[in-house]
Design an enzyme around this catalytic site. Structure first.
Site, PDB file in Angstrom:
ATOM      1  N   SER A 124       0.837  -1.202   0.000  1.00  0.00           N
ATOM      2  CA  SER A 124       0.000   0.000   0.000  1.00  0.00           C
ATOM      3  C   SER A 124       0.871   1.251   0.000  1.00  0.00           C
ATOM      4  O   SER A 124       2.012   1.226   0.504  1.00  0.00           O
ATOM      5  CB  SER A 124      -0.895   0.000   1.250  1.00  0.00           C
ATOM      6  OG  SER A 124      -1.619   1.217   1.368  1.00  0.00           O
ATOM      7  N   ASP A 155       3.717  -7.818   3.744  1.00  0.00           N
ATOM      8  CA  ASP A 155       2.687  -6.940   4.305  1.00  0.00           C
ATOM      9  C   ASP A 155       1.826  -7.731   5.278  1.00  0.00           C
ATOM     10  O   ASP A 155       1.613  -8.937   5.108  1.00  0.00           O
ATOM     11  CB  ASP A 155       1.810  -6.325   3.197  1.00  0.00           C
ATOM     12  CG  ASP A 155       1.172  -5.014   3.637  1.00  0.00           C
ATOM     13  OD1 ASP A 155       1.669  -3.941   3.212  1.00  0.00           O
ATOM     14  OD2 ASP A 155       0.201  -5.037   4.421  1.00  0.00           O
ATOM     15  N   ASP A 198       3.829 -10.061   9.305  1.00  0.00           N
ATOM     16  CA  ASP A 198       3.607  -9.027  10.309  1.00  0.00           C
ATOM     17  C   ASP A 198       4.971  -8.688  10.895  1.00  0.00           C
ATOM     18  O   ASP A 198       5.620  -9.542  11.509  1.00  0.00           O
ATOM     19  CB  ASP A 198       2.671  -9.587  11.391  1.00  0.00           C
ATOM     20  CG  ASP A 198       2.410  -8.597  12.520  1.00  0.00           C
ATOM     21  OD1 ASP A 198       3.087  -7.554  12.577  1.00  0.00           O
ATOM     22  OD2 ASP A 198       1.531  -8.889  13.350  1.00  0.00           O
ATOM     23  N   TYR A 248       4.152   7.774  17.904  1.00  0.00           N
ATOM     24  CA  TYR A 248       4.596   7.694  16.502  1.00  0.00           C
ATOM     25  C   TYR A 248       5.902   8.462  16.305  1.00  0.00           C
ATOM     26  O   TYR A 248       6.862   7.942  15.727  1.00  0.00           O
ATOM     27  CB  TYR A 248       3.486   8.259  15.613  1.00  0.00           C
ATOM     28  CG  TYR A 248       3.773   8.237  14.128  1.00  0.00           C
ATOM     29  CD1 TYR A 248       3.676   7.052  13.405  1.00  0.00           C
ATOM     30  CD2 TYR A 248       4.127   9.398  13.449  1.00  0.00           C
ATOM     31  CE1 TYR A 248       3.930   7.032  12.041  1.00  0.00           C
ATOM     32  CE2 TYR A 248       4.369   9.387  12.085  1.00  0.00           C
ATOM     33  CZ  TYR A 248       4.265   8.203  11.377  1.00  0.00           C
ATOM     34  OH  TYR A 248       4.510   8.187  10.027  1.00  0.00           O
ATOM     35  N   LYS A 251       9.489   6.927  15.279  1.00  0.00           N
ATOM     36  CA  LYS A 251      10.168   7.324  14.029  1.00  0.00           C
ATOM     37  C   LYS A 251      11.507   8.010  14.330  1.00  0.00           C
ATOM     38  O   LYS A 251      12.461   7.867  13.562  1.00  0.00           O
ATOM     39  CB  LYS A 251       9.259   8.238  13.204  1.00  0.00           C
ATOM     40  CG  LYS A 251       8.016   7.538  12.661  1.00  0.00           C
ATOM     41  CD  LYS A 251       8.358   6.426  11.690  1.00  0.00           C
ATOM     42  CE  LYS A 251       7.147   5.940  10.917  1.00  0.00           C
ATOM     43  NZ  LYS A 251       7.487   4.864   9.974  1.00  0.00           N
TER      44      LYS A 251
HETATM   45  N1  LIG Z   1       1.879   9.116   3.915  1.00  0.00           N
HETATM   46  C1  LIG Z   1       2.574  10.003   4.575  1.00  0.00           C
HETATM   47  O1  LIG Z   1       2.356  11.213   4.456  1.00  0.00           O
HETATM   48  C2  LIG Z   1       3.681   9.583   5.495  1.00  0.00           C
HETATM   49  C3  LIG Z   1       4.367  10.579   6.167  1.00  0.00           C
HETATM   50  C4  LIG Z   1       5.396  10.224   7.007  1.00  0.00           C
HETATM   51  C5  LIG Z   1       5.747   8.902   7.170  1.00  0.00           C
HETATM   52  N2  LIG Z   1       5.054   7.942   6.516  1.00  0.00           N
HETATM   53  C6  LIG Z   1       5.481   6.558   6.721  1.00  0.00           C
HETATM   54  O2  LIG Z   1       5.576   5.914   5.484  1.00  0.00           O
HETATM   55  C7  LIG Z   1       5.340   4.508   5.646  1.00  0.00           C
HETATM   56  C8  LIG Z   1       4.288   4.057   4.644  1.00  0.00           C
HETATM   57  O3  LIG Z   1       3.085   4.736   4.935  1.00  0.00           O
HETATM   58  P1  LIG Z   1       1.920   4.942   3.867  1.00  0.00           P
HETATM   59  O4  LIG Z   1       1.540   6.356   3.955  1.00  0.00           O
HETATM   60  O5  LIG Z   1       2.320   4.354   2.589  1.00  0.00           O
HETATM   61  O6  LIG Z   1       0.788   4.101   4.619  1.00  0.00           O
HETATM   62  P2  LIG Z   1      -0.184   2.925   4.138  1.00  0.00           P
HETATM   63  O7  LIG Z   1      -1.104   2.731   5.287  1.00  0.00           O
HETATM   64  O8  LIG Z   1      -0.721   3.218   2.802  1.00  0.00           O
HETATM   65  O9  LIG Z   1       0.799   1.670   4.014  1.00  0.00           O
HETATM   66  C9  LIG Z   1       1.326   1.045   5.145  1.00  0.00           C
HETATM   67  C10 LIG Z   1       1.390  -0.454   4.874  1.00  0.00           C
HETATM   68  O10 LIG Z   1       2.029  -1.053   6.019  1.00  0.00           O
HETATM   69  C11 LIG Z   1       1.338  -2.245   6.309  1.00  0.00           C
HETATM   70  N3  LIG Z   1       1.528  -2.614   7.707  1.00  0.00           N
HETATM   71  C12 LIG Z   1       1.017  -2.011   8.807  1.00  0.00           C
HETATM   72  N4  LIG Z   1       1.388  -2.680   9.904  1.00  0.00           N
HETATM   73  C13 LIG Z   1       2.156  -3.706   9.490  1.00  0.00           C
HETATM   74  C14 LIG Z   1       2.816  -4.766  10.158  1.00  0.00           C
HETATM   75  N5  LIG Z   1       2.743  -4.915  11.490  1.00  0.00           N
HETATM   76  N6  LIG Z   1       3.517  -5.661   9.423  1.00  0.00           N
HETATM   77  C15 LIG Z   1       3.580  -5.542   8.073  1.00  0.00           C
HETATM   78  N7  LIG Z   1       2.955  -4.578   7.392  1.00  0.00           N
HETATM   79  C16 LIG Z   1       2.257  -3.669   8.089  1.00  0.00           C
HETATM   80  C17 LIG Z   1      -0.119  -1.953   6.007  1.00  0.00           C
HETATM   81  O11 LIG Z   1      -0.866  -3.145   5.815  1.00  0.00           O
HETATM   82  C18 LIG Z   1       0.015  -1.121   4.734  1.00  0.00           C
HETATM   83  O12 LIG Z   1      -0.015  -1.950   3.584  1.00  0.00           O
HETATM   84  C19 LIG Z   1       4.907   4.316   7.097  1.00  0.00           C
HETATM   85  O13 LIG Z   1       6.007   3.867   7.851  1.00  0.00           O
HETATM   86  C20 LIG Z   1       4.504   5.711   7.519  1.00  0.00           C
HETATM   87  O14 LIG Z   1       4.645   5.902   8.906  1.00  0.00           O
HETATM   88  C21 LIG Z   1       4.016   8.243   5.682  1.00  0.00           C
END
Ligand SMILES: NC(=O)c1ccc[n+]([C@@H]2O[C@H](COP(=O)([O-])OP(=O)(O)OC[C@H]3O[C@@H](n4cnc5c(N)ncnc54)[C@H](O)[C@@H]3O)[C@@H](O)[C@H]2O)c1
Length: 247
Positions: free
Chosen positions: A13, A34, A60, A152, A156
């Site tokens: 995702s 995932d 996981d 969070y 991070k």
């Molecule tokens: N989107 C943003 O603006 C943003 C900003 C800062 C940081 N991030 C970081 O970027 C990364 C990706 O986020 P995203 O925005 O693509 O989110 P998203 O929710 O679209 O994707 C996250 C994915 O991680 C998977 N996941 C969650 N827990 C899990 C686990 N225990 N084991 C395996 N997989 C797991 C989910 O199923 C999902 O497919 C994350 O670490 C998030 O904290 C995102």
């Protein structure tokens, strides 16, 4: 990166999915890890349909045995993984005084300990090959904090520290370790926070110097460079992808 094997956690995702697709386009064999195994399988199938090579595994990252099993299956089916992108993550918004220790531990388990476990599980293969690339996806919130996101941001920030330590320990062995702290990337996670009223997208767009919200592909492109051969002199770095919000 033709012929290299990559593990992408949270690869089904948003940012992780874009990274999985981009690394496959660049010639890597990609293991999509995932929590959502069906979505991981769908991402892998769509990469294969586009001419790439990928497998999708339900892993996981908070379960070390599952991580080790996923790495073993990757090695057996795609060869030794020498690229690891840790994108699995979860964000929760809670006023600090309402956070329970269970909430705190859950957030640290996914965002920080999961990254620790995945690095530890894949590093022996990288050491064996004498070559490796790790990119940890952290968050732009590490630059200035984010109210109501204590667990969070703490997790991070830990990822940034872990990245710097691993970079020092493994640089002499041909392995680079960097972190990308993304800011406001249009993914299901961001859309969820918008829907729940925690983020006003229009206001955030105005506050972003380049005048738009980021795309998962913006992070994937940076990641593709950091895992390339050309990036061998870049390690221990925090490479922001945030449209100029944090400099
Ligand atoms: N989107 C943003 O603006 C943003 C900003 C800062 C940081 N991030 C970081 O970027 C990364 C990706 O986020 P995203 O925005 O693509 O989110 P998203 O929710 O679209 O994707 C996250 C994915 O991680 C998977 N996941 C969650 N827990 C899990 C686990 N225990 N084991 C395996 N997989 C797991 C989910 O199923 C999902 O497919 C994350 O670490 C998030 O904290 C995102």
């Amino acid at each position: 990166m033709s012929g290299r094997t990559a593990v992408v956690t949270g690869g089904a995702s948003g940012i992780g999915e874009a990274v999985s697709r981009r690394l496959a386009e660049d010639g890597a064999l990609v293991a999509v890890f995932d929590l959502n195994g069906d979505a991981a399988g769908e991402t892998a199938a769509s990469i294969e349909k586009a001419g790439g090579r990928a497998i999708g595994l339900a892993v996981d990252v908070t379960d070390r045995a599952a991580v080790d099993a996923g790495v073993a299956e990757t090695r057996a089916r795609l060869g030794r993984p020498t690229i690891l992108v840790n994108s699995a993550g979860r964000a929760v918004v809670h006023p600090y005084l309402d956070i329970t220790v269970e909430d705190w531990n859950r957030l640290l388990a996914v965002n920080l300990t999961g990254t620790f476990d995945c690095c530890q599980a894949v590093l022996p293969d990288m050491l064996e090959e004498g070559w490796g690339r790790i990119v940890n996806i952290s968050s732009s919130s590490v630059h200035g904090g984010a109210a109501r996101m204590a667990a969070y941001v703490a997790a991070k920030s830990g990822v940034v520290g872990l990245t710097k330590v691993l970079a020092l320990e493994f640089a002499p062995r041909g392995i680079t370790v960097n972190t990308i702290p993304p800011g406001f990337i249009d993914s299901p996670m961001l859309r969820d926070t918008v829907e729940r009223g925690f983020v006003d997208l229009e206001q955030q767009t105005k506050q972003t110097p380049v005048g738009r919200i980021g795309r998962p592909e913006d992070v994937a492109a940076t990641c593709a460079f950091l895992v390339s051969e050309e990036a061998s002199y870049i390690t221990g770095q925090v490479i922001g992808v945030n449209g100029g919000r944090n400099t």
